[in-house]
Design a protein around this motif. Structure first.
Motif, PDB file in Angstrom:
ATOM      1  N   ILE A  22       0.859  -1.205   0.000  1.00  0.00           N
ATOM      2  CA  ILE A  22       0.000   0.000   0.000  1.00  0.00           C
ATOM      3  C   ILE A  22       0.887   1.243   0.000  1.00  0.00           C
ATOM      4  O   ILE A  22       2.082   1.183   0.327  1.00  0.00           O
ATOM      5  N   PRO A  23       0.336   2.388  -0.384  1.00  0.00           N
ATOM      6  CA  PRO A  23       1.151   3.620  -0.475  1.00  0.00           C
ATOM      7  C   PRO A  23       1.795   3.988   0.869  1.00  0.00           C
ATOM      8  O   PRO A  23       1.309   3.638   1.939  1.00  0.00           O
ATOM      9  N   ASN A  24       2.917   4.726   0.755  1.00  0.00           N
ATOM     10  CA  ASN A  24       3.645   5.179   1.952  1.00  0.00           C
ATOM     11  C   ASN A  24       2.783   6.053   2.865  1.00  0.00           C
ATOM     12  O   ASN A  24       3.086   6.217   4.042  1.00  0.00           O
ATOM     13  N   LEU A  25       1.748   6.629   2.287  1.00  0.00           N
ATOM     14  CA  LEU A  25       0.862   7.481   3.081  1.00  0.00           C
ATOM     15  C   LEU A  25       0.209   6.697   4.210  1.00  0.00           C
ATOM     16  O   LEU A  25      -0.166   7.260   5.237  1.00  0.00           O
ATOM     17  N   LYS A  32       3.208   3.513   9.433  1.00  0.00           N
ATOM     18  CA  LYS A  32       2.733   4.663  10.214  1.00  0.00           C
ATOM     19  C   LYS A  32       2.184   4.146  11.545  1.00  0.00           C
ATOM     20  O   LYS A  32       1.246   3.340  11.568  1.00  0.00           O
ATOM     21  N   ALA A  33       2.785   4.640  12.626  1.00  0.00           N
ATOM     22  CA  ALA A  33       2.379   4.158  13.950  1.00  0.00           C
ATOM     23  C   ALA A  33       0.955   4.576  14.316  1.00  0.00           C
ATOM     24  O   ALA A  33       0.329   3.970  15.180  1.00  0.00           O
ATOM     25  N   ASP A  34       0.432   5.618  13.656  1.00  0.00           N
ATOM     26  CA  ASP A  34      -0.910   6.077  13.986  1.00  0.00           C
ATOM     27  C   ASP A  34      -1.949   5.628  12.966  1.00  0.00           C
ATOM     28  O   ASP A  34      -3.089   6.089  12.993  1.00  0.00           O
ATOM     29  N   VAL A  35      -1.558   4.717  12.020  1.00  0.00           N
ATOM     30  CA  VAL A  35      -2.496   4.212  11.022  1.00  0.00           C
ATOM     31  C   VAL A  35      -2.721   2.731  11.281  1.00  0.00           C
ATOM     32  O   VAL A  35      -1.773   1.948  11.413  1.00  0.00           O
ATOM     33  N   GLU A  82      -3.204  -4.404  12.443  1.00  0.00           N
ATOM     34  CA  GLU A  82      -1.877  -3.892  12.791  1.00  0.00           C
ATOM     35  C   GLU A  82      -1.820  -2.374  12.651  1.00  0.00           C
ATOM     36  O   GLU A  82      -2.450  -1.800  11.755  1.00  0.00           O
ATOM     37  N   PHE A  83      -1.031  -1.765  13.570  1.00  0.00           N
ATOM     38  CA  PHE A  83      -0.526  -0.410  13.358  1.00  0.00           C
ATOM     39  C   PHE A  83       0.888  -0.568  12.778  1.00  0.00           C
ATOM     40  O   PHE A  83       1.550  -1.594  12.959  1.00  0.00           O
ATOM     41  N   ASP A  84       1.368   0.443  12.080  1.00  0.00           N
ATOM     42  CA  ASP A  84       2.728   0.416  11.510  1.00  0.00           C
ATOM     43  C   ASP A  84       2.877  -0.780  10.536  1.00  0.00           C
ATOM     44  O   ASP A  84       3.842  -1.544  10.581  1.00  0.00           O
ATOM     45  N   TYR A  85       1.902  -0.919   9.653  1.00  0.00           N
ATOM     46  CA  TYR A  85       1.883  -2.037   8.691  1.00  0.00           C
ATOM     47  C   TYR A  85       3.094  -1.949   7.770  1.00  0.00           C
ATOM     48  O   TYR A  85       3.377  -0.886   7.196  1.00  0.00           O
ATOM     49  N   VAL A 106     -11.655 -13.702  -1.932  1.00  0.00           N
ATOM     50  CA  VAL A 106     -11.893 -12.264  -1.753  1.00  0.00           C
ATOM     51  C   VAL A 106     -11.776 -11.914  -0.261  1.00  0.00           C
ATOM     52  O   VAL A 106     -12.374 -12.585   0.583  1.00  0.00           O
ATOM     53  N   PHE A 107     -10.989 -10.862   0.028  1.00  0.00           N
ATOM     54  CA  PHE A 107     -10.818 -10.346   1.389  1.00  0.00           C
ATOM     55  C   PHE A 107     -11.257  -8.869   1.419  1.00  0.00           C
ATOM     56  O   PHE A 107     -11.321  -8.202   0.377  1.00  0.00           O
ATOM     57  N   TYR A 108     -11.527  -8.399   2.624  1.00  0.00           N
ATOM     58  CA  TYR A 108     -11.971  -7.009   2.794  1.00  0.00           C
ATOM     59  C   TYR A 108     -10.969  -6.274   3.701  1.00  0.00           C
ATOM     60  O   TYR A 108     -10.439  -6.862   4.647  1.00  0.00           O
ATOM     61  N   TYR A 109     -10.691  -5.006   3.351  1.00  0.00           N
ATOM     62  CA  TYR A 109      -9.727  -4.243   4.161  1.00  0.00           C
ATOM     63  C   TYR A 109     -10.353  -2.905   4.584  1.00  0.00           C
ATOM     64  O   TYR A 109     -11.283  -2.392   3.966  1.00  0.00           O
ATOM     65  N   LYS A 110      -9.763  -2.404   5.671  1.00  0.00           N
ATOM     66  CA  LYS A 110     -10.138  -1.063   6.164  1.00  0.00           C
ATOM     67  C   LYS A 110      -8.876  -0.409   6.703  1.00  0.00           C
ATOM     68  O   LYS A 110      -8.139  -1.005   7.478  1.00  0.00           O
ATOM     69  N   ILE A 111      -8.571   0.796   6.224  1.00  0.00           N
ATOM     70  CA  ILE A 111      -7.412   1.585   6.699  1.00  0.00           C
ATOM     71  C   ILE A 111      -7.971   2.815   7.422  1.00  0.00           C
ATOM     72  O   ILE A 111      -8.741   3.583   6.837  1.00  0.00           O
TER      73      ILE A 111
END
Length: 748
Positions: free
Chosen positions: A682-685, A689-692, A707-710, A727-732
């Motif tokens: 996934i993008p660096n954005l 990231k410890a808060d993502v 996970e945080f800091d993926y 098929v999997f589902y994700y949430k950021i």
């Protein structure tokens, strides 16, 4: 055209239907009419309302109406005012159960304040809202008084029977509360006195008087308020008594005058009056006024009384005091005779052609024949005033005595001319405030206005004359003039000295301190506070937070934060410098704009500016210096360091710069082990990231990653995938919102 005709006919039909519906809701309410009281045997509809007699107050009206009333409708019976106006109607009854009955009777009671001949009634409805027709006007009275009135002259509730008077009298209703709230009918010898409707009657004609409350032409007869009858005789004596004109009406001291009635009768009794007060024992046909009696001057009259005649009093005769002149002292009762000063005494009089003689200690002052006297000696003074004109000549009166004293000494009071505070005030004027003459018994008299310019003065400082300072004030403008001041004063053998006034003026000099820094970095750091003022021979102390820390160091090396100042002792006063606040080092004093991680779109740049420091150094990841200004422009990713100086202190801050990914979150990965697209990147954005927070769910909605800091490392193995195209589902998300969500298809 046929269609238009149909539309027209339909419109007319609708309008007629609406009108019919509206008329169906309308009601018409007739005027209420008097009805029989079913609770009274043999009764019939009332022609007027005469309530209150015996407490009775129940009446009925018949109400008729036509139309349709809604279920919540109320019929409200209303009463106008006495003139028939419904501007502020009174509610007599509210009827809620007659919405289907178009003809019914209802009861009501009139208000206790109802009195008049023009009252009307009406009925209104609330749903629909309609106001009915008004009724005819009716006499309506609530008769709260239904017993006999009493009238009297004295207003004491006692029937007088008859009254005999030579002068007009006033009769009044005196046995009911608030008599002014009713209307009355007054009669004299059976004749109505037109226009007399109040509770009182002015009577100047003899006759038989009575009164009753006017409850209107119908109700009055049942009110039973007829009063007692009072037989009034005005001027029935007719004797015309008078006092014979006296020889004199203005009497001198020692005179007397006899007053006598002009006609007498053996059957009469006499009483003499002085200023309308009966004279005790004066019951003869004459009375002698003696000018030797204090207060003899007055208005005198005689009154006769006898059975069968009216008591009659004569016109007054005024007797005056020809010697009634005044002598007034126009100066204080006690005066002070001052050195080189003259006091003036003065009297005034209302005597006719007065002459004056002055006396000191009861001895006449020869030649002093004016209304004023100038004195320079102690003593007791008064004036004798003789009236030499008018009816009474050669009569004399003395003025009140004036006591003149010479002072035993003087009290000299000096004061500050304006508010003064020791070691705060920088200049001051001292002056004479008060001069008191002190008598032998210790009493004082303020003589400032008379003598402030008569004394000679000398100011002294610390017991020594101040050269040239011989006025009633002295101006001080320097701390070199500090000391204790007194004022000496002399006049005609009196030598006085004032109270002491201490003076401690603050010097106008200022002390300034400076410091090598205003920020304290650490224990190894030294900040020096100093002054350009020479402290070699001075008495001083350095203070931290108003507490002394040193009294010997001409400059102060400080080792902790605080508020510092220098206090110098000068001429008995504390001379205080400016204050310098040394603050502890606070890294938050250095701020960056923008703050936080810098994300650059590829091929762009961003300038970051620092604030709050006195010097700056920008370093790259290799510790090479990039800039010494307060800003730097970044074009490449990396971790950069800012070293900011605040005076002698340094604060280090890091800036992270990353390049914005241009690719999107992938929705397909292939886990075939060829090293290409095997993991979900996934993008660096969002990554590292410890808060993502990154969350992945399987097809059953179960979490398989949270996970945080993926670190872009899912999946770590391909063995977990049992079938093709799972098929999997994700949430950021971050702490406050979902940043991205979607599906991931895994192809084996």
């Amino acid at each position: 055209m046929k269609n238009y005709s149909k539309i027209y006919l339909l419109t007319v039909f609708l309008l007629l239907f609406i009108a019919f519906q509206a008329s169906a809701q309308a009601i018409v309410i007739n005027a209420p009419v008097p009805a029989d009281n079913p609770n009274l045997a043999g009764n019939s509809p009332w022609p007027a309302i005469c309530a209150g007699n015996g407490g009775f107050n129940e009446y009925f009206v018949n109400i008729t109406w036509a139309g349709t009333a809604n279920a919540g409708n109320e019929f409200i019976l209303e009463l106008s005012d006495a003139s028939g106006s419904f501007a502020s109607p009174e509610t007599l009854a509210t009827i809620t159960d007659q919405n289907t009955n178009t003809d019914f009777d209802t009861s009501f009671s009139i208000p206790l304040t109802t009195r008049g001949q023009g009252y009307k009634m009406r009925v209104r409805s609330t749903d629909p809202v309609r106001i009915g027709a008004e009724s005819d006007a009716y006499n309506m009275y609530y008769m709260d008084v239904t017993s006999n009135l009493n009238i009297s002259e004295a207003g004491d509730g006692v029937p007088p029977g008859s009254i005999c008077s030579t002068n007009p009298i006033v009769l009044q209703v005196d046995n009911i509360a608030n008599p002014e709230t009713y209307q009355y009918s007054w009669y004299r010898s059976g004749t109505l006195l037109v226009g007399e409707t109040g509770p009182t009657l002015n009577i100047s004609q003899s006759g038989m008087y009575s009164v009753f409350i006017d409850y209107g032409p119908i109700c009055t007869g049942s009110g039973n308020t007829d009063s007692n009858i009072v037989d009034v005789t005005i001027g029935a004596g007719g004797s015309g008594i008078a006092i014979a004109p006296p020889t004199r009406t203005a009497l001198c001291t020692g005179d007397s005058e006899t007053l006598a009635i002009t006609i007498t009768d053996p059957s009469w009794s006499y009483q003499w009056y002085k200023n309308d007060v009966a004279i005790l024992g004066a019951i003869g046909s004459s009375y002698t006024v003696n000018a030797a009696t204090p207060g003899f001057e007055a208005d005198y009259a005689v009154e006769i009384s006898a059975p069968g005649v009216c008591t009659e009093r004569s016109e007054v005769v005024a007797i005056t005091n020809a010697d009634n002149y005044t002598v007034s002292r126009n100066n204080p009762a006690n005066v002070v005779v001052l050195p080189s000063q003259t006091q003036t005494l003065n009297v005034s009089t209302t005597a006719n052609s007065p002459t004056f003689r002055w006396f000191r200690n009861a001895v006449e002052l020869v030649g002093e024949t004016s209304s004023t006297l100038s004195i320079t000696q102690e003593g007791e003074y008064y004036a004798e005033v003789t009236q030499s004109g008018g009816a009474c000549t050669s009569s004399s009166k003395n003025s009140e005595t004036t006591v003149a004293v010479a002072p035993a000494s003087f009290e000299l009071v000096a004061d500050y001319a304006s508010p003064y505070t020791s070691c705060v005030t920088t200049s001051m004027v001292l002056e004479v405030q008060t001069i008191n003459a002190v008598a032998a018994d210790g009493t004082t008299t303020d003589v400032t206005a008379d003598l402030v310019d008569a004394f000679t003065y000398q100011w002294q400082r610390n017991g020594t004359d101040v050269a040239g300072q011989t006025g009633k004030s002295i101006s001080l403008a320097s701390n070199t003039e500090n000391g204790d001041y007194v004022l000496t004063a002399s006049l005609a053998g009196y030598n006085e000295i004032s109270n002491t006034l201490p003076i401690q003026l603050l010097t106008s000099e200022t002390i300034t301190i400076t410091s090598t820094s205003t920020v304290y970095c650490s224990a190894s750091d030294i900040v020096t506070v100093s002054t350009t003022t020479d402290l070699t021979s001075a008495t001083f102390e350095w203070q931290k937070d108003s507490v002394a820390v040193s009294s010997t160091d001409e400059s102060l090396n400080i080792s902790e934060p605080g508020t510092y100042r220098l206090v110098l002792q000068q001429d008995g006063c504390s001379l205080i410098s400016n204050e310098i606040i040394i603050a502890p080092l606070d890294e938050n004093l250095i701020t960056l704009d923008p703050a936080g991680e810098i994300v650059l779109p590829e091929g762009t740049s961003r300038t970051v500016r620092a604030n709050g420091g006195t010097a700056y150094r920008w370093m790259n990841a290799s510790n090479d210096e990039m800039s010494t200004s307060d800003s730097v422009t970044f074009t490449e990713a990396g971790t950069y360091t800012l070293i900011a100086s605040i005076d002698n202190c340094e604060i280090t801050k890091q800036v992270t710069v990353s390049i914005l990914d241009t690719f999107k979150v992938p929705n397909v990965i292939t886990v075939n082990g060829d090293g290409i697209n095997d993991q979900w990147i996934i993008p660096n954005l969002y990554s590292n990231k410890a808060d993502v927070n990154v969350i992945i769910y399987n097809e059953q909605g179960e979490e398989i990653l949270n996970e945080f800091d993926y670190n872009n490392n899912w999946p770590q193995s391909s063995t977990a995938f049992q079938k093709q195209n799972m098929v999997f589902y994700y949430k950021i998300r971050n702490a406050s919102e979902v940043l991205k969500q979607g599906t991931i298809t895994v192809i084996r």
